[in-house]
Design an enzyme around this catalytic site. Structure first.
Site, PDB file in Angstrom:
ATOM      1  CG  HIS A   1     -34.114 -23.616 109.166  1.00  0.00           C
ATOM      2  ND1 HIS A   1     -34.945 -24.072 108.168  1.00  0.00           N
ATOM      3  CD2 HIS A   1     -34.506 -24.270 110.280  1.00  0.00           C
ATOM      4  CE1 HIS A   1     -35.790 -24.946 108.659  1.00  0.00           C
ATOM      5  NE2 HIS A   1     -35.551 -25.100 109.942  1.00  0.00           N
TER       6      HIS A   1
ATOM      7  CB  SER B   1     -36.450 -28.446 109.753  1.00  0.00           C
ATOM      8  OG  SER B   1     -37.431 -27.462 109.654  1.00  0.00           O
TER       9      SER B   1
ATOM     10  CG  ASP C   1     -34.569 -23.671 104.721  1.00  0.00           C
ATOM     11  OD1 ASP C   1     -33.392 -23.893 105.044  1.00  0.00           O
ATOM     12  OD2 ASP C   1     -35.461 -23.367 105.545  1.00  0.00           O
TER      13      ASP C   1
HETATM   14  N1  ARG Z   1     -40.535 -21.957 110.415  1.00  0.00           N
HETATM   15  C1  ARG Z   1     -39.454 -22.874 110.135  1.00  0.00           C
HETATM   16  C2  ARG Z   1     -39.140 -23.717 111.382  1.00  0.00           C
HETATM   17  O1  ARG Z   1     -39.831 -23.621 112.350  1.00  0.00           O
HETATM   18  C3  ARG Z   1     -38.257 -22.181 109.596  1.00  0.00           C
HETATM   19  C4  ARG Z   1     -37.528 -21.279 110.547  1.00  0.00           C
HETATM   20  C5  ARG Z   1     -36.299 -20.606 110.020  1.00  0.00           C
HETATM   21  N2  ARG Z   1     -36.594 -19.397 109.276  1.00  0.00           N
HETATM   22  C6  ARG Z   1     -36.787 -18.138 109.808  1.00  0.00           C
HETATM   23  N3  ARG Z   1     -37.068 -17.135 109.016  1.00  0.00           N
HETATM   24  N4  ARG Z   1     -36.717 -17.884 111.105  1.00  0.00           N
HETATM   25  O2  ARG Z   1     -38.053 -24.113 111.703  1.00  0.00           O
HETATM   26  N1  ASP Z   2     -39.494 -25.316 110.476  1.00  0.00           N
HETATM   27  C1  ASP Z   2     -39.658 -26.446 111.363  1.00  0.00           C
HETATM   28  C2  ASP Z   2     -38.319 -27.111 111.742  1.00  0.00           C
HETATM   29  O1  ASP Z   2     -37.296 -26.466 111.775  1.00  0.00           O
HETATM   30  C3  ASP Z   2     -40.620 -27.441 110.808  1.00  0.00           C
HETATM   31  C4  ASP Z   2     -42.030 -27.162 111.240  1.00  0.00           C
HETATM   32  O2  ASP Z   2     -42.232 -26.685 112.371  1.00  0.00           O
HETATM   33  O3  ASP Z   2     -42.938 -27.465 110.462  1.00  0.00           O
HETATM   34  O4  ASP Z   2     -38.269 -28.251 112.149  1.00  0.00           O
END
Ligand code: ARG
Ligand code: ASP
Length: 697
Positions: free
Chosen positions: A84, A632, A220
């Protein structure tokens, strides 16, 4: 006797002070944590983590494109980060003929690695405490504006000196609300090429359904390579550039972790707000989050409905939907977590205790009352600002219109191509009716753009006003835009200025800039000045307590251990998932769970090669490290500093950790490095990349 000792030991091990893994520590000050880290299983020294003169782990970690973390996993510039985080780079190389998002991408040699003009990575060269220099000549009685000016000019001096005659960039960041300042010197590399990415059905496996959740099975990750000039210096893309030779890269351990094992994370966490007052928690919990969640629910419902009607729309809005859903889901988890922990009451109680102490310490006696007063003044502006961003800003047409007006004539055609490629006026108009309707209903009169109110009055309602706007604007679709573009220069400019979407954008932007942003900024500056005093008071009140600074996108170390948790009464989540779980979720009829056939075949043949562990492949794991957005892509390391995983998320029950960290429930989620290697090797067929990696034994 032996039994008693064991019991005591068990009690000790579960004692709260040993569980407190919260904190994101500055690498140059990690010395103060080393004793605790060693007691928990860390096997290296402070100098292994951070050293100015010797190569240390910090030299293997980068800020990836200004918002994620990445790490060097070979001496030839090979870099690992999340799928991502690399998403837009992967997307930018994708077309109908080469759909790398869907099918994945693997360079089979260096020549096939793909350059990315806008991508960059930053290495931290060094960091220094510059508090004395930043606060030089800053007297305590300076008014807030003057004080900030003086500090700004001191900072400019520090930065100029740190970068003079070098190719470095530098920033000075405030810690503990301006009680401490650090200089960060960075070296940026701009030739960063895409080496590999799994198909989205692996890299985004579980999609928004599994996002922020456990059990998790997302692969990921993506791979890039940093290139440098022949002297190993940063250089813009050139075919003559060569792979960058980092001062340090990470060794990989394929041994994995066991529950309870020490682990730490090195990365760039973005923002936390551990010390905010109850007033701000109250605002987030009871005003901001509910409204923002409500507004996003409307958008997601509309997008989802239209996406279900057509495959083309589903693809067009996939990334937009994911972006809107990510924070939407996080805020819900955050509100639940804050409520469960009683954060609001805890903060109020802590503030009562502070006030009692402050009553006997005159320098602090007025701080909290003043802050409460300013927060009350701030609330309407904060609320209007939220609506500007989440209700007005939810509409794509008007934001595009204002960007178009500001852009040079030469850029407009390219901007339009980019915009209309993934744009549905049907979705956008439906969203405008909803969210602008909410703006009208919820935002006080004084922040209502007159032109908007008038358009609604003339048309006889928000719905009719939106329909009229979309019917009359020349920017609603690419056909109309082309017609506009074919006008002669003078008529084109006149038509743009008269366009209702441009006018509506100007009305909202005008109100925001003239009536909302200014007071919001000024009040916040006054509140921030008081936070500095409050923070100093907190430290004075509890001289023995350990304080750690909020995240601010500077390099940090978090440490903890692999561990599951109890999300609910009667439920325990174990901390490791495997390929078995992927197969349980696999479903060709559900977009988020439709894995590549290659993976099904490998599973059917149990063809895991050297990546098999107990007859399956480990996929993701949980640990107690304190992380946030920006972490991330961060390396998850074992006690010997070897790479065992790649951080990418937190669990649903963790999402309030930006405000209050709960050691019992907060967990970061990492993809197991063995799954990454299995995917590169067995699914991607790019096993040659493993030859340049270093494996610990
Ligand atoms: N929750 C994670 C973060 O905040 C991954 C986000 C990307 N994935 C998604 N399905 N939107 O970055
Ligand atoms: N998914 C988040 C990021 O892209 C990490 C988190 O918020 O724990 O940095």
């Amino acid at each position: 006797m032996k039994k008693l000792v064991l019991l005591l030991l068990a009690a000790l091990l579960s004692a709260p002070q040993l569980r407190a893994d919260k904190g994101m520590w500055l690498p140059s000050l990690i010395g103060s944590r080393i004793k605790d880290m060693k007691a928990k299983g860390f096997r290296l020294t402070a100098e292994d983590i951070y050293s100015v003169n010797e190569a240390s782990l910090k030299d293997a970690v980068v800020l990836f494109n200004g918002g994620c973390t990445g790490e060097l996993i070979s001496d030839e510039g090979l870099l690992l980060t999340n799928h991502h985080c690399g998403y837009s780079a992967i997307q930018s190389h994708s077309s109908v003929e080469h759909d790398y998002l869907t099918h994945g991408f693997w360079a089979m040699n260096r020549q096939e690695e793909l350059p990315n003009p806008k991508l960059y990575v930053s290495f931290l060269v060094r960091m220094d405490d510059v508090t004395d220099r930043v606060l030089k000549g800053v007297k305590d009685d300076l008014p807030v504006g003057k004080r900030d000016e003086k500090i700004r000019s001191n900072i400019d001096g520090v930065i100029a000196e740190a970068t003079r005659g070098t190719r470095y960039k530098a920033d000075v960041e405030s810690f503990f609300y301006g009680n401490q300042y650090f200089l960060f010197v960075y070296e940026n590399f701009t030739d960063v090429r895409l080496v590999g990415a799994p198909p989205s059905s692996v890299g985004k496996f579980g999609g928004d359904t599994d996002n922020w959740m456990w059990p998790r099975h997302t692969g990921d990750f993506s791979l890039f390579r940093i290139y440098a000039d022949s002297e190993n210096r940063p250089a813009d893309y050139s075919p003559d550039n060569v792979p960058y030779r980092p001062r340090r890269s990470l060794a990989i351990s394929t041994e994995g972790l066991k529950e309870g094992d020490f682990t730490f994370i090195y990365g760039f966490p973005g923002t936390t707000k551990q010390y905010i007052l109850s007033d701000e928690v109250d605002y987030i919990l009871n005003r901001s989050n509910p409204h923002k969640i409500g507004l996003r629910t409307m958008r997601l419902d509309i997008m989802g409905e239209e996406q279900a009607k057509s495959v083309a729309t589903r693809i067009q809005y996939a990334s937009k939907h994911a972006g809107v859903a990510n924070a939407w889901k996080k805020w819900q988890g955050e509100s639940k977590g804050l409520a469960r922990l009683g954060t609001l009451e805890n903060k109020r109680e802590a503030e009562r205790r502070f006030q009692q102490w402050a009553d006997a310490h005159p320098a602090y006696a007025d701080v909290l009352p003043q802050m409460h007063g300013l927060y009350a003044e701030l609330a309407p502006y904060a609320f209007a600002r939220d609506y500007y961003a989440e209700a007005y800003g939810a509409v794509e047409l008007t934001r595009f219109a204002s960007r178009l007006v500001r852009a040079g004539a030469g850029q407009r055609e390219a901007m339009a191509r980019e915009f209309y490629k993934d744009y549905s006026p049907v979705i956008d108009a439906r969203i405008a009716k909803k969210t602008w309707g909410e703006y009208l209903r919820n935002v006080p009169q004084e922040f209502l753009p007159e032109a908007f109110a008038q358009a609604v009055a003339v048309a006889g309602g928000v719905d009719a006003a939106v329909e009229k706007l979309f019917a009359e604007s020349r920017l609603t679709d690419s056909v109309r835009f082309a017609a506009w573009l074919s006008l002669d220069e003078a008529s084109r400019q006149a038509a743009l200025e008269a366009d209702p979407a441009v006018a509506m954008a100007a009305a909202f932007d005008g109100v925001y800039l003239e009536r909302i942003a200014g007071p919001y900024r000024d009040l916040n500056a006054r509140i921030a000045a008081l936070y500095r005093v409050y923070m100093r008071g907190l430290m004075e009140m509890e001289p023995d307590a350990v304080f750690y600074p909020d995240a601010n996108l500077t390099l940090r170390v978090s440490y903890g251990r692999m561990e599951g948790y109890k999300p609910l009464d009667g439920v325990y989540y174990t901390p490791q998932t495997t390929l078995e779980g992927i197969m349980e979720k696999d479903n060709p009829d559900i977009y988020d769970y439709d894995i590549p056939q290659r993976l099904r075949d490998l599973y059917a043949g149990k063809d895991y090669g050297r990546w098999a562990v107990d007859g399956t492949v480990p996929v993701a794991f949980l640990a107690t490290n304190h992380t946030t957005g920006g972490n991330s892509g961060s390396p998850v390391l074992n006690g010997r500093g070897e790479l065992v995983g790649l951080n990418f998320d937190r669990t649903w029950e963790s999402t309030m950790s930006d405000i209050e960290f709960d050691p019992a429930k907060c967990r970061n989620i990492a993809v197991d490095i063995r799954y990454v290697l299995f995917l590169i090797d067995k699914v991607g067929g790019a096993g040659y990349l493993l030859d340049e990696m270093r494996f610990a034994r």
